[in-house]
Design a protein around this motif. Structure first.
Motif, short mmCIF file in Angstrom:
data_model
loop_
_atom_site.label_atom_id
_atom_site.label_comp_id
_atom_site.label_asym_id
_atom_site.label_seq_id
_atom_site.Cartn_x
_atom_site.Cartn_y
_atom_site.Cartn_z
N GLN A 130 -53.92 60.81 -18.38
CA GLN A 130 -53.33 59.87 -19.34
C GLN A 130 -52.02 60.42 -19.87
OE1 GLN A 130 -56.72 59.55 -21.91
NE2 GLN A 130 -57.34 57.57 -21.07
N ALA A 131 -51.97 61.71 -20.11
CA ALA A 131 -50.74 62.32 -20.60
C ALA A 131 -49.61 62.14 -19.59
CB ALA A 131 -50.96 63.80 -20.90
N LEU A 132 -49.93 62.29 -18.33
CA LEU A 132 -48.90 62.16 -17.29
C LEU A 132 -48.48 60.70 -17.10
CD1 LEU A 132 -50.21 64.65 -14.59
CD2 LEU A 132 -48.23 64.90 -16.07
N GLY A 133 -49.22 59.78 -17.67
CA GLY A 133 -48.93 58.36 -17.49
C GLY A 133 -47.72 57.89 -18.25
N ASP A 134 -47.17 58.69 -19.12
CA ASP A 134 -46.00 58.28 -19.90
C ASP A 134 -44.75 59.00 -19.43
OD1 ASP A 134 -45.11 57.00 -22.72
OD2 ASP A 134 -44.16 58.95 -22.43
N PRO A 135 -43.68 58.24 -19.15
CA PRO A 135 -42.45 58.82 -18.60
C PRO A 135 -41.82 59.87 -19.52
CG PRO A 135 -42.38 56.43 -18.54
CD PRO A 135 -43.59 56.80 -19.33
N THR A 136 -41.84 59.60 -20.82
CA THR A 136 -41.27 60.56 -21.76
C THR A 136 -41.98 61.91 -21.65
OG1 THR A 136 -40.64 58.82 -23.31
CG2 THR A 136 -40.79 61.04 -24.17
N ARG A 137 -43.28 61.84 -21.57
CA ARG A 137 -44.04 63.10 -21.49
C ARG A 137 -43.76 63.82 -20.18
NH1 ARG A 137 -48.15 60.15 -24.64
NH2 ARG A 137 -49.07 59.33 -22.73
N ARG A 138 -43.63 63.08 -19.09
CA ARG A 138 -43.31 63.76 -17.83
C ARG A 138 -41.94 64.40 -17.91
NH1 ARG A 138 -45.34 59.19 -15.60
NH2 ARG A 138 -43.37 58.50 -14.71
N GLU A 139 -41.01 63.73 -18.60
CA GLU A 139 -39.67 64.31 -18.74
C GLU A 139 -39.73 65.59 -19.57
OE1 GLU A 139 -37.24 63.33 -17.01
OE2 GLU A 139 -35.90 64.88 -17.83
N ILE A 140 -40.57 65.59 -20.59
CA ILE A 140 -40.74 66.82 -21.38
C ILE A 140 -41.21 67.96 -20.49
CG2 ILE A 140 -42.15 67.89 -23.19
CD1 ILE A 140 -42.18 65.13 -24.59
N LEU A 141 -42.17 67.68 -19.64
CA LEU A 141 -42.67 68.72 -18.73
C LEU A 141 -41.56 69.19 -17.80
CD1 LEU A 141 -46.15 67.21 -17.81
CD2 LEU A 141 -45.65 69.03 -19.43
N ARG A 142 -40.75 68.23 -17.38
CA ARG A 142 -39.66 68.57 -16.46
C ARG A 142 -38.67 69.52 -17.14
NH1 ARG A 142 -39.17 63.30 -14.99
NH2 ARG A 142 -40.83 63.24 -13.45
N LEU A 143 -38.41 69.26 -18.43
CA LEU A 143 -37.51 70.14 -19.18
C LEU A 143 -38.11 71.54 -19.31
CD1 LEU A 143 -36.35 67.76 -22.06
CD2 LEU A 143 -34.96 68.63 -20.17
N LEU A 144 -39.39 71.57 -19.61
CA LEU A 144 -40.04 72.87 -19.82
C LEU A 144 -40.19 73.65 -18.51
CD1 LEU A 144 -42.77 71.96 -22.43
CD2 LEU A 144 -40.62 73.19 -22.78
N ARG A 145 -40.04 72.95 -17.40
CA ARG A 145 -40.12 73.62 -16.11
C ARG A 145 -38.95 74.59 -15.97
NH1 ARG A 145 -39.23 69.74 -11.15
NH2 ARG A 145 -37.12 70.11 -11.87
N LYS A 146 -37.83 74.25 -16.61
CA LYS A 146 -36.64 75.09 -16.51
C LYS A 146 -36.71 76.29 -17.45
CE LYS A 146 -33.42 71.53 -14.94
NZ LYS A 146 -34.31 70.36 -15.08
N ARG A 147 -37.12 76.02 -18.67
CA ARG A 147 -37.23 77.12 -19.63
C ARG A 147 -38.05 76.65 -20.84
NH1 ARG A 147 -32.36 74.77 -20.82
NH2 ARG A 147 -32.01 74.24 -23.02
N ASP A 148 -38.60 77.61 -21.56
CA ASP A 148 -39.31 77.28 -22.79
C ASP A 148 -38.30 76.72 -23.79
OD1 ASP A 148 -41.35 78.44 -21.43
OD2 ASP A 148 -41.51 80.20 -22.70
N MET A 149 -38.76 75.80 -24.62
CA MET A 149 -37.85 75.19 -25.59
C MET A 149 -38.57 74.94 -26.90
SD MET A 149 -36.02 72.32 -23.16
CE MET A 149 -34.55 71.98 -24.12
#
Lengths: 94, 94
Positions: free
Chosen positions: A6-25
């Motif tokens: 369900q968490a992955l079902g929202d685009p904003t949340r996936r984008e957050i994960l994508r950002l964190l893939r690069k570095r902790d924020m």
DNA sequence: TCGGTATTTCGCCAACCACCGAAATAATGG
DNA sequence: CCATTATTTCGGTGGTTGGCGAAATACCGA
């Protein structure tokens, strides 16, 4: 597991994960990347944290979020389990 | 892709996929496995179909549903992309 | 063509969700 | 201890969602 999907079902949340893939924020750094209210982002952080996909750690006055890689691994494995190992050999390999 | 994640967010729909992993089934056969109204299941079929995760084929008076394996593969790949290939080497492998 | 079986479509409802701004909490610097 | 900065919590709102039963559609066999 249910919460992860369900968490992955929202685009904003996936984008957050994508950002964190690069570095902790920090929460603020992440929030600055979106045209949404901070309170809204805070809700998304909570959802992702509840699903175990990210981890929060206090650092002074800020909160640093980071990916929980193993949880994402498990989620990917769960998706694969959905189509892999068809029991009667019909689609056994791949 | 968004629709695929949302579709996977519901336990009933994941169970449908799990059933179809074993063999193709008609709408009625699938519906018989759940304590829900047929119309409710029909809605789930629609969601899964819209997400591209299953395929429908008419067969006489029935409709046979089957897994769309490649769509599930792509979804699993999307999850993996979320934690894999961190660009700065921080978590480059695995 | 009529009746029966399979499935979907159509309102309808309660619960949930993403979003907001404002108020509350937490921690630091002076 | 007070002001400031970072973040969350709270109350509210519109839109989506999962569930239902009933009516509509589709197809087949007699």
């Amino acid at each position: 597991m249910n919460e992860a999907f369900q968490a992955l079902g929202d685009p904003t949340r996936r984008e957050i994960l994508r950002l964190l893939r690069k570095r902790d924020m920090t929460a603020g750094e992440i929030a600055a990347q979106f045209p949404l209210a901070r309170s809204t982002l805070s809700g998304h952080f909570n959802t992702l944290k509840h699903a175990g996909l990210i981890v929060a750690e206090k650092s002074g006055t800020s909160i640093v979020y980071s990916l929980n890689v193993s949880a994402l691994e498990q989620t990917a494995a769960a998706v694969m389990e959905l189509f892999d190992v068809g029991r009667n050999g019909k689609r056994a390999r791949r």
